[in-house]
Design an enzyme around this catalytic site. Structure first.
Site, PDB file in Angstrom:
ATOM      1  N   HIS A 136       0.766   0.347   9.376  1.00 32.47           N
ATOM      2  CA  HIS A 136      -0.485   0.751   8.741  1.00 32.47           C
ATOM      3  C   HIS A 136      -1.339   1.607   9.656  1.00 32.47           C
ATOM      4  O   HIS A 136      -2.573   1.608   9.549  1.00 32.47           O
ATOM      5  CB  HIS A 136      -1.274  -0.481   8.283  1.00 32.47           C
ATOM      6  N   THR A 144      10.872  44.919  21.099  1.00 29.12           N
ATOM      7  CA  THR A 144      11.921  43.988  21.517  1.00 29.12           C
ATOM      8  C   THR A 144      12.228  44.231  22.989  1.00 29.12           C
ATOM      9  O   THR A 144      11.612  45.079  23.647  1.00 29.12           O
ATOM     10  CB  THR A 144      13.208  44.177  20.701  1.00 29.12           C
ATOM     11  N   GLY A 177      10.781  38.917  25.211  1.00 33.06           N
ATOM     12  CA  GLY A 177      12.086  39.397  25.641  1.00 33.06           C
ATOM     13  C   GLY A 177      11.969  40.551  26.616  1.00 33.06           C
ATOM     14  O   GLY A 177      12.711  40.633  27.609  1.00 33.06           O
ATOM     15  N   ASP A 212       9.653  31.487  18.975  1.00 34.51           N
ATOM     16  CA  ASP A 212       9.849  30.055  18.768  1.00 34.51           C
ATOM     17  C   ASP A 212       9.713  29.250  20.050  1.00 34.51           C
ATOM     18  O   ASP A 212       9.966  28.049  20.063  1.00 34.51           O
ATOM     19  CB  ASP A 212      11.215  29.776  18.130  1.00 34.51           C
ATOM     20  N   GLY A 213       9.314  29.898  21.147  1.00 34.44           N
ATOM     21  CA  GLY A 213       9.005  29.178  22.372  1.00 34.44           C
ATOM     22  C   GLY A 213      10.187  28.738  23.196  1.00 34.44           C
ATOM     23  O   GLY A 213      10.027  27.945  24.125  1.00 34.44           O
ATOM     24  N   ASP A 238       5.919  41.641  24.315  1.00 35.64           N
ATOM     25  CA  ASP A 238       7.083  40.934  23.803  1.00 35.64           C
ATOM     26  C   ASP A 238       7.704  40.085  24.904  1.00 35.64           C
ATOM     27  O   ASP A 238       7.890  40.551  26.039  1.00 35.64           O
ATOM     28  CB  ASP A 238       8.105  41.940  23.276  1.00 35.64           C
ATOM     29  N   LYS A 273       5.844  -8.310   2.037  1.00 39.20           N
ATOM     30  CA  LYS A 273       5.695  -8.154   3.484  1.00 39.20           C
ATOM     31  C   LYS A 273       4.527  -9.020   3.946  1.00 39.20           C
ATOM     32  O   LYS A 273       3.513  -9.143   3.262  1.00 39.20           O
ATOM     33  CB  LYS A 273       5.460  -6.691   3.840  1.00 39.20           C
ATOM     34  N   SER A 280      19.279  35.669  22.636  1.00 35.07           N
ATOM     35  CA  SER A 280      19.378  36.153  24.012  1.00 35.07           C
ATOM     36  C   SER A 280      20.796  36.080  24.547  1.00 35.07           C
ATOM     37  O   SER A 280      21.257  37.007  25.236  1.00 35.07           O
ATOM     38  CB  SER A 280      18.441  35.344  24.923  1.00 35.07           C
ATOM     39  N   GLY A 334       0.809  -1.203   0.000  1.00 37.32           N
ATOM     40  CA  GLY A 334       0.000   0.000   0.000  1.00 37.32           C
ATOM     41  C   GLY A 334       0.843   1.253   0.000  1.00 37.32           C
ATOM     42  O   GLY A 334       2.005   1.254   0.426  1.00 37.32           O
TER      43      GLY A 334
END
Length: 568
Positions: A221, A487, A551, A394-395, A549, A107, A438, A56
Site C-alpha cells: 500500500h 552525426t 557521437g 539514449d544515454g 552530437d 488479505k 557504434s 483496494g
C-alpha cells in the site's frame, strides 16, 4: 504528479470499465465496483463453490485479473489502497453464490478483514453458506508481530490459484476452505522497494529514498518497509529475502517449492528476470527443488519500483492445483522450469579477420600502443559522453565506448602482428563488444582501413590517410549519413579530409595530425547548431539544438588521444 486518468474520484470505475471491455469473460455488477465471471449460469443451475477476493485498487492485475474459470468467481475493488465496503462485498456474494456456498479470500489488513467479515455474517443471515480464509504471508514482520497479524501480500495470488482449482474440482466448501488455509500457511513473501509510489488522491509520493537507499520488507500500500538499507546487487538482495523466507518456514534441502517473482508496478521485466534467475539459482544451491516459478506484475503497488518473492511449500496435491487450467487473464500460465539453461555453442569463422593480415611491417606494436592510449581516453570520458548522449540520445554511448576500450585491452598480443592485423583485430573486438550503432560503425571503418593497409609494404603516412578516408566512407555507406546530418560523420569527414590534404601537401606527419584534430574539433562543435536528420536525435528536432552530437564528441576524444600519443 502525472497520471493517465480522468478524475481521481472516478479511477476505479473507469479502470474496471476498461478491464471488462478488454476481457469478454468479465462482467460488471451494476452499481458496484465488482467484476464477475460473465459465464455464470442462472442461480438455480449453479454448482460448485464460488470464490471471491478483493481489496483496494492499485494492485492490478489483482484482483479482477484473477476472475475466471479455475480461479475467482468475482473480485471486489475499493478505492486505491482502501478496502471495499461491506455492501459491495455482500453484493458480490449475492451475485455469485449458489447452493454450494462462497469462499472469501482476504488479505490480512484490518479494513479487508472487517468489511469481508461483516459481509460474511450478513450473508450467513440470509442463508448463504460462507467461509472466510485470511492470507498473512508477509514474513518481513516475523520479528514485529505474531504470525496471525502479518500482512497479506503477493502470496495471495497462489492461494487464489490453489483454492480456485479445488473449487473447480467439485470439492465442498469446507474442503476448498481447508486447502486454501493450508496453502496460505505454506507461503511466505517478502518485498523490497527502490522508490515510492503516488496515490492519485494524495498527489505525492508516500516517502523519499536516497539514490543508494532501499526499503526492505514493505507492504503493498505504498508504505515504508521494516528496514531502510543500502542498495546492493540483485544477488545480495535476493539472498537476504530468501534467507528470511526459508528460515521462517523452515524449508530445508530436498523440499519442493513454487516461486513467485512479483513486480510492484515500476520494475521492468529485465530486472524481474535477473531477480528470478538469482532466486532460482540460490534455491537450487540450497538443495531446494523449484518445481514451478513465475515472474511478472501479479500484485502491484501502483508504479512502485521494486519486487517481492513468494515461496510456497508444495506437496503433490498443491502442485496439481497450481497446474490446473484457468481462464483468468492475469494468471501467468506455465511455470515449468528446465533443470538447467540449454546452451548452444555459437559458430565461429574458421579464420579471423586479423589472421588475414599476417605480414609484418613492423607497425603492429605501434598501432597497439596508440589503440591503448585511445582506450584510456575513452574510459576517462565515459561519464561526460554518457551525459551528453542522454540529452539527445539514449544515454548509452559512454558505457559503449568503455566496453569497446575494455575489448581492445583484451586483444591478445599475437593479434598485433602488423598494422592491418591490429586494425582488423580491433574491428572484430568492437563488433562483439558494442551493441547498438557504434559497434557496427567502428567495426566497418576499421575493417575497411585494415583491408587498405593489408596491400601496403611498408605503410606510409599517405597509406594511413587513405585508410582513414576509406574507413570514414564505410561509416557513411553503412548508415547513410552525410556531413551536416549531425552525426559522428561531422567530425570524421573533415578530420579525414584534413589529414589527406596535409599529407598531399607534403607537410610533416605531426603537422598533418594536428590539422586532422583541429578539423574534427570544429566539425563536432558545429553539430550543436545543426538540425538532426538521422539517429535518435532526429526524433527530437529542435529540442536537440544547442549541444554537440555525442557521437561526434566521442570522435574528438579519440582523435585528441591519438594526436597526443603520436606527437609525444
Amino acid at each position: 504528479m502525472k497520471k493517465l486518468i480522468n478524475d481521481p474520484r472516478s479511477v476505479v470505475p473507469d479502470m474496471l470499465e476498461g478491464l471488462a471491455t478488454l476481457h469478454p469473460g468479465h462482467a460488471l455488477l451494476e452499481g458496484e465496483n465488482v467484476v464477475l465471471r460473465s459465464d455464470l449460469p442462472p442461480l438455480p443451475e449453479r454448482r460448485g463453490v464460488a470464490l471471491i477476493s478483493g481489496g483496494g485498487a492499485g494492485h492490478e492485475p489483482a484482483h479482477a485479473g484473477y476472475v475466471g474459470a479455475g480461479m475467482l468467481s468475482a473480485a471486489v475493488t475499493g478505492e486505491v489502497f482502501t478496502s471495499p465496503g461491506t455492501d459491495a462485498v455482500l453484493a458480490a456474494i449475492r451475485a455469485v453464490a449458489g447452493a454450494d456456498g462462497v469462499l472469501l479470500i482476504v488479505k490480512n489488513y484490518t479494513g479487508d478483514r472487517l468489511n469481508f467479515g461483516l459481509a460474511a455474517e450478513l450473508a450467513r443471515g440470509e442463508g448463504i453458506a460462507v467461509e472466510l480464509v485470511v492470507v498473512a504471508d508477509d514474513v518481513a514482520l516475523r520479528d514485529t508481530v505474531e504470525a496471525g497479524r502479518r500482512r497479506g501480500v503477493a502470496g495471495t495470488v497462489l492461494v487464489h490459484k490453489v483454492a480456485g482449482a479445488a473449487a473447480a474440482a467439485g470439492l465442498p466448501l469446507a474442503e476448498v476452505a481447508r486447502e486454501a488455509r493450508e496453502a496460505a500457511a505454506a507461503v511466505g513473501t517478502m518485498g523490497v522497494a527502490l522508490g515510492a509510489c503516488t496515490v492519485p488522491a494524495a498527489g505525492r509520493a508516500g516517502f523519499t529514498l536516497g539514490e543508494d537507499e532501499i526499503e526492505l520488507g514493505l507492504g503493498i500500500h505504498g508504505e515504508r518497509g521494516v528496514r531502510r538499507t543500502t542498495l546492493e546487487p540483485a544477488a545480495a538482495i535476493v539472498g537476504t529475502i530468501l534467507e528470511t523466507i526459508l528460515s521462517d518456514a523452515a524449508i530445508a534441502a530436498g523440499e519442493q517449492v513454487a516461486l513467485l517473482v512479483n513486480g510492484l508496478g515500476g520494475t521492468p521485466p529485465m530486472e524481474l528476470a535477473i531477480v528470478a534467475a538469482e532466486a532460482i539459482a540460490q534455491l537450487r544451491a540450497r538443495g531446494v527443488h523449484v518445481a514451478r516459478a513465475w515472474s511478472g506484475n501479479l500484485l502491484t503497488a501502483l508504479e512502485m519500483p521494486g519486487c517481492s518473492l513468494s515461496v510456497m511449500r508444495l506437496d503433490a496435491l498443491r502442485l496439481q492445483r497450481l497446474d490446473a487450467p484457468t481462464s483468468a487473464p492475469a494468471w501467468p500460465r506455465g511455470g515449468v522450469l528446465a533443470e538447467r539453461v540449454a546452451r548452444t555453442a555459437a559458430p565461429h569463422a574458421s579464420v579471423t579477420a586479423a589472421e588475414l593480415f599476417r605480414n609484418d611491417h613492423g607497425q603492429g606494436r605501434a598501432v597497439r600502443d596508440a589503440a591503448l592510449a585511445i582506450a584510456a581516453a575513452l574510459e576517462a570520458e565515459e561519464r561526460q559522453l554518457t551525459e551528453l548522449d542522454s540529452i539527445a540520445g539514449d544515454g548509452d554511448l559512454g558505457i559503449s565506448m568503455a566496453r569497446g576500450a575494455a575489448a581492445v585491452r583484451e586483444i591478445p598480443p599475437a593479434a598485433w602482428s602488423s598494422a592491418a592485423a591490429g586494425l582488423a583485430a580491433m574491428s572484430e573486438a568492437l563488433r562483439r563488444a558494442i551493441a547498438g550503432s557504434s559497434g557496427p560503425f567502428y567495426a566497418t571503418a576499421l575493417l575497411r582501413a585494415a583491408r587498405s593497409l593489408g596491400a601496403c609494404d611498408p605503410v606510409t603516412p599517405g597509406d594511413w590517410a587513405s585508410a582513414f578516408d576509406l574507413g570514414v566512407s564505410g561509416v557513411s555507406d553503412l548508415g547513410g549519413a552525410r556531413p551536416g546530418d549531425r552525426t559522428m560523420l561531422d567530425a570524421l569527414r573533415p578530420a579525414a579530409d584534413a589529414l589527406s590534404s596535409a599529407i598531399a601537401a607534403g607537410r610533416p606527419f605531426r603537422v598533418a595530425l594536428s590539422a586532422m584534430l583541429e578539423a574534427g574539433e570544429r566539425g563536432a562543435e558545429a553539430t550543436a547548431a545543426m538540425n538532426p536528420r538521422l539517429g535518435r536525435a532526429a526524433y527530437l528536432g529542435d529540442r536537440a539544438a544547442g549541444v554537440p552530437d555525442a557521437g561526434a564528441a566521442a570522435v574528438v576524444v579519440w582523435l585528441r588521444a591519438l594526436e597526443r600519443h603520436l606527437a609525444g
